[in-house]
Design a protein around this motif. Structure first.
Motif, PDB file in Angstrom:
ATOM      1  N   GLY A  24       1.917   1.654  -3.794  1.00  0.00           N
ATOM      2  CA  GLY A  24       0.766   2.472  -4.175  1.00  0.00           C
ATOM      3  C   GLY A  24      -0.503   1.709  -4.475  1.00  0.00           C
ATOM      4  N   CYS A  25      -0.648   0.510  -3.952  1.00  0.00           N
ATOM      5  CA  CYS A  25      -1.863  -0.276  -4.181  1.00  0.00           C
ATOM      6  C   CYS A  25      -2.977   0.249  -3.282  1.00  0.00           C
ATOM      7  CB  CYS A  25      -1.581  -1.746  -3.898  1.00  0.00           C
ATOM      8  SG  CYS A  25      -3.006  -2.814  -4.169  1.00  0.00           S
ATOM      9  N   ASN A  26      -4.082   0.652  -3.855  1.00  0.00           N
ATOM     10  CA  ASN A  26      -5.230   1.169  -3.117  1.00  0.00           C
ATOM     11  C   ASN A  26      -6.502   0.956  -3.921  1.00  0.00           C
ATOM     12  OD1 ASN A  26      -4.597   2.450  -0.485  1.00  0.00           O
ATOM     13  ND2 ASN A  26      -3.139   3.598  -1.731  1.00  0.00           N
ATOM     14  N   ASN A  33       0.820  -1.209   0.000  1.00  0.00           N
ATOM     15  CA  ASN A  33       0.000   0.000   0.000  1.00  0.00           C
ATOM     16  C   ASN A  33       0.856   1.261   0.000  1.00  0.00           C
ATOM     17  OD1 ASN A  33       0.850  -0.534   2.636  1.00  0.00           O
ATOM     18  ND2 ASN A  33      -1.108  -0.007   3.577  1.00  0.00           N
TER      19      ASN A  33
END
Length: 116
Positions: free
Chosen positions: A43-45, A39
């Motif tokens: 940048g995984c969201n 996350n």
């Protein structure tokens, strides 16, 4: 993708890394380790995070009874221009590759033990 030299060489971790590459992409010039937060570092969201967790459930039979998406990820449709964040959602707990790996091996998500 560059993998840290201290990553365990197990079939489960290889399959997890392949899934992460397929679902969210892994950086080509950054070294990825068990401490890499998907996350915060990758940048995984939003929808990507939701799809990833669903894929983990399906591919590994992972039970997510104790998992709270808002603890780690911004919700889908997050507006970066909002001046005020929802209470309790402004800072996220890092969700690392090591946490995912440990949960997969245990076959269930236990927040206290994974974050401890």
């Amino acid at each position: 993708m560059k993998l840290a030299t201290d990553l365990p060489d197990t079939p489960v971790l290889r399959e997890l890394m392949q899934l992460l590459h397929e679902e969210i992409g892994l950086p080509e010039h950054k070294t990825v380790s068990l401490k890499t937060a998907i996350n915060l570092d990758l940048g995984c969201n939003g929808r990507d995070a939701q799809q990833l967790m669903e894929a983990l459930e399906e591919r590994f039979g992972l039970t997510l009874d104790d998992y709270d998406a808002y603890r780690y990820f911004q919700p889908a449709g997050h507006d970066p221009h909002l001046k005020r964040s929802a209470k309790g959602r402004e800072s996220k707990v890092p969700l690392t590759i090591g946490m995912l790996y440990t949960a997969i091996v245990a076959q269930h998500w236990d927040t206290d033990s994974l974050e401890g």
